[in-house]
Motif scaffolding. Sequence first.
Motif, PDB file in Angstrom:
ATOM      1  N   PRO A 217       0.877  -1.348  -0.008  1.00 42.64           N
ATOM      2  CA  PRO A 217      -0.051   0.001  -0.045  1.00 42.64           C
ATOM      3  C   PRO A 217       0.900   1.392   0.056  1.00 42.64           C
ATOM      4  CG  PRO A 217       0.250  -1.033   2.307  1.00 42.64           C
ATOM      5  CD  PRO A 217       0.850  -1.699   1.367  1.00 42.64           C
ATOM      6  N   HIS A 218       0.184   2.227  -0.628  1.00 43.14           N
ATOM      7  CA  HIS A 218       0.848   3.438  -0.512  1.00 43.14           C
ATOM      8  C   HIS A 218       0.491   4.337   0.841  1.00 43.14           C
ATOM      9  CE1 HIS A 218      -2.796   5.215  -1.553  1.00 43.14           C
ATOM     10  NE2 HIS A 218      -2.693   4.485  -2.823  1.00 43.14           N
ATOM     11  N   GLU A 219       1.128   5.421   1.184  1.00 47.53           N
ATOM     12  CA  GLU A 219       0.800   5.944   2.482  1.00 47.53           C
ATOM     13  C   GLU A 219      -0.496   6.038   2.759  1.00 47.53           C
ATOM     14  OE1 GLU A 219       2.012   9.545   5.404  1.00 47.53           O
ATOM     15  OE2 GLU A 219       2.906   9.475   3.517  1.00 47.53           O
ATOM     16  N   LYS A 220      -1.296   6.732   1.925  1.00 43.52           N
ATOM     17  CA  LYS A 220      -2.617   6.916   2.143  1.00 43.52           C
ATOM     18  C   LYS A 220      -3.445   5.759   2.428  1.00 43.52           C
ATOM     19  CE  LYS A 220      -6.682   9.448   0.128  1.00 43.52           C
ATOM     20  NZ  LYS A 220      -7.250  10.241  -0.968  1.00 43.52           N
ATOM     21  N   LEU A 221      -3.180   4.671   1.702  1.00 44.99           N
ATOM     22  CA  LEU A 221      -3.868   3.322   1.681  1.00 44.99           C
ATOM     23  C   LEU A 221      -3.523   2.731   3.071  1.00 44.99           C
ATOM     24  CD1 LEU A 221      -6.019   1.342   0.215  1.00 44.99           C
ATOM     25  CD2 LEU A 221      -3.920   0.202  -0.684  1.00 44.99           C
ATOM     26  N   ALA A 222      -2.228   2.886   3.432  1.00 43.92           N
ATOM     27  CA  ALA A 222      -1.880   2.353   4.612  1.00 43.92           C
ATOM     28  C   ALA A 222      -2.383   2.913   5.796  1.00 43.92           C
ATOM     29  CB  ALA A 222      -0.407   2.311   4.950  1.00 43.92           C
ATOM     30  N   ARG A 223      -2.594   4.256   5.976  1.00 42.90           N
ATOM     31  CA  ARG A 223      -3.331   4.980   6.891  1.00 42.90           C
ATOM     32  C   ARG A 223      -4.839   4.441   7.010  1.00 42.90           C
ATOM     33  NH1 ARG A 223      -0.461   8.726   9.274  1.00 42.90           N
ATOM     34  NH2 ARG A 223       1.429   9.367   8.382  1.00 42.90           N
ATOM     35  N   ARG A 224      -5.422   4.354   5.891  1.00 44.97           N
ATOM     36  CA  ARG A 224      -6.928   3.933   5.797  1.00 44.97           C
ATOM     37  C   ARG A 224      -6.976   2.572   6.327  1.00 44.97           C
ATOM     38  NH1 ARG A 224     -11.727   4.580   7.081  1.00 44.97           N
ATOM     39  NH2 ARG A 224     -13.321   3.284   5.332  1.00 44.97           N
TER      40      ARG A 224
ATOM     41  N   ALA B  96      -2.725  -6.986   9.554  1.00 40.66           N
ATOM     42  CA  ALA B  96      -2.363  -5.502   8.707  1.00 40.66           C
ATOM     43  C   ALA B  96      -2.512  -6.043   7.276  1.00 40.66           C
ATOM     44  CB  ALA B  96      -0.973  -5.240   9.010  1.00 40.66           C
ATOM     45  N   VAL B  97      -2.187  -7.036   6.718  1.00 34.99           N
ATOM     46  CA  VAL B  97      -2.761  -7.481   5.496  1.00 34.99           C
ATOM     47  C   VAL B  97      -4.011  -7.632   5.106  1.00 34.99           C
ATOM     48  CG1 VAL B  97      -2.083  -9.320   3.590  1.00 34.99           C
ATOM     49  CG2 VAL B  97      -0.281  -8.672   5.373  1.00 34.99           C
ATOM     50  N   ASP B  98      -4.735  -8.215   6.269  1.00 36.96           N
ATOM     51  CA  ASP B  98      -6.259  -8.131   5.901  1.00 36.96           C
ATOM     52  C   ASP B  98      -6.933  -6.534   5.747  1.00 36.96           C
ATOM     53  OD1 ASP B  98      -6.341 -10.744   6.118  1.00 36.96           O
ATOM     54  OD2 ASP B  98      -6.924 -10.847   8.131  1.00 36.96           O
ATOM     55  N   ALA B  99      -6.396  -5.891   6.317  1.00 45.74           N
ATOM     56  CA  ALA B  99      -6.970  -4.461   6.533  1.00 45.74           C
ATOM     57  C   ALA B  99      -6.521  -3.726   5.282  1.00 45.74           C
ATOM     58  CB  ALA B  99      -6.382  -3.520   7.747  1.00 45.74           C
ATOM     59  N   VAL B 100      -5.211  -4.080   4.430  1.00 42.72           N
ATOM     60  CA  VAL B 100      -5.149  -3.576   3.207  1.00 42.72           C
ATOM     61  C   VAL B 100      -5.793  -4.024   2.099  1.00 42.72           C
ATOM     62  CG1 VAL B 100      -2.990  -3.403   1.549  1.00 42.72           C
ATOM     63  CG2 VAL B 100      -2.599  -2.933   3.817  1.00 42.72           C
ATOM     64  N   VAL B 101      -6.274  -5.414   2.391  1.00 41.23           N
ATOM     65  CA  VAL B 101      -7.116  -6.072   1.402  1.00 41.23           C
ATOM     66  C   VAL B 101      -8.347  -5.064   1.281  1.00 41.23           C
ATOM     67  CG1 VAL B 101      -8.337  -7.936   0.668  1.00 41.23           C
ATOM     68  CG2 VAL B 101      -5.804  -8.190   1.206  1.00 41.23           C
ATOM     69  N   ILE B 102      -9.019  -5.078   2.439  1.00 44.58           N
ATOM     70  CA  ILE B 102     -10.197  -4.441   2.448  1.00 44.58           C
ATOM     71  C   ILE B 102     -10.173  -3.075   2.226  1.00 44.58           C
ATOM     72  CG2 ILE B 102     -11.991  -3.643   4.092  1.00 44.58           C
ATOM     73  CD1 ILE B 102     -12.093  -6.500   3.538  1.00 44.58           C
ATOM     74  N   ALA B 103      -9.209  -2.192   2.428  1.00 43.35           N
ATOM     75  CA  ALA B 103      -9.099  -0.904   2.183  1.00 43.35           C
ATOM     76  C   ALA B 103      -8.783  -0.869   0.583  1.00 43.35           C
ATOM     77  CB  ALA B 103      -7.696  -0.122   2.776  1.00 43.35           C
ATOM     78  N   MET B 104      -8.039  -1.508   0.160  1.00 40.40           N
ATOM     79  CA  MET B 104      -7.840  -1.447  -1.510  1.00 40.40           C
ATOM     80  C   MET B 104      -9.235  -1.777  -2.191  1.00 40.40           C
ATOM     81  SD  MET B 104      -4.022  -3.224  -2.540  1.00 40.40           S
ATOM     82  CE  MET B 104      -4.139  -2.363  -4.003  1.00 40.40           C
ATOM     83  N   ALA B 105     -10.025  -2.416  -1.550  1.00 41.28           N
ATOM     84  CA  ALA B 105     -11.331  -2.735  -2.309  1.00 41.28           C
ATOM     85  C   ALA B 105     -12.416  -1.830  -2.150  1.00 41.28           C
ATOM     86  CB  ALA B 105     -12.059  -3.915  -1.498  1.00 41.28           C
TER      87      ALA B 105
ATOM     88  N   ASP C 224     -18.608   0.561   1.515  1.00 42.41           N
ATOM     89  CA  ASP C 224     -19.195  -0.496   0.111  1.00 42.41           C
ATOM     90  C   ASP C 224     -18.333  -1.515  -0.126  1.00 42.41           C
ATOM     91  OD1 ASP C 224     -21.031  -1.058  -1.656  1.00 42.41           O
ATOM     92  OD2 ASP C 224     -20.534   0.110  -3.141  1.00 42.41           O
ATOM     93  N   VAL C 225     -18.027  -2.478   0.730  1.00 40.51           N
ATOM     94  CA  VAL C 225     -17.274  -3.563   0.500  1.00 40.51           C
ATOM     95  C   VAL C 225     -18.017  -4.852   0.793  1.00 40.51           C
ATOM     96  CG1 VAL C 225     -14.868  -4.762   0.851  1.00 40.51           C
ATOM     97  CG2 VAL C 225     -15.025  -2.158   0.731  1.00 40.51           C
ATOM     98  N   SER C 226     -17.716  -5.718  -0.111  1.00 39.30           N
ATOM     99  CA  SER C 226     -18.656  -6.953   0.170  1.00 39.30           C
ATOM    100  C   SER C 226     -17.471  -7.977   0.327  1.00 39.30           C
ATOM    101  CB  SER C 226     -19.633  -7.403  -1.095  1.00 39.30           C
ATOM    102  OG  SER C 226     -20.487  -6.410  -0.983  1.00 39.30           O
ATOM    103  N   VAL C 227     -17.640  -8.984   1.339  1.00 43.02           N
ATOM    104  CA  VAL C 227     -16.751  -9.955   1.518  1.00 43.02           C
ATOM    105  C   VAL C 227     -17.374 -11.213   1.284  1.00 43.02           C
ATOM    106  CG1 VAL C 227     -15.490 -11.371   3.388  1.00 43.02           C
ATOM    107  CG2 VAL C 227     -15.654  -8.763   3.626  1.00 43.02           C
TER     108      VAL C 227
END
Length: 124
Positions: free
Chosen positions: A65-72, A85-94, A117-120
């Motif tokens: 993730p870039h910084e903004k995505l990592a913060r989100r 942390a990886v799970d959180a990045v996956v969701i943030a990217m979605a 608006d992210v579905s799992v």
Amino acid sequence: MDSGAVTALARRGGRLATGAPLTDIHDSLPAIVPSVVLVECLSGRQHTDAVVNHFLKACVVVDGPHEKLARRASVLRGKAGRGSAVDAVVIAMAEPGGIVFTYDIKDLTALATHAHDVSVVGMP
């Protein structure tokens, strides 16, 4: 996709546990895989990584993730109180409007509850 989905699908040649192709769940292939997911699904040993690397050729691996995505991702993880942390990045990217395929339905759903608006989708 999270690392569990990548690993399981790779071992099954891109097919679900039922034998059906991934496109039976969602037809928006190729799947997007954040590069940080590779840390969890690869070992660095060529003989064990070969199947996963073959599957990844059919995916789009996105740097991050870039910084903004990592913060989100950190905000989502803090609000959910669970998930890696990886799970959180996956969701943030979605975000927004994405679908995440996983075998870790509890953690990813908890994170997605706080996302926009992210579905799992749990993998069968």
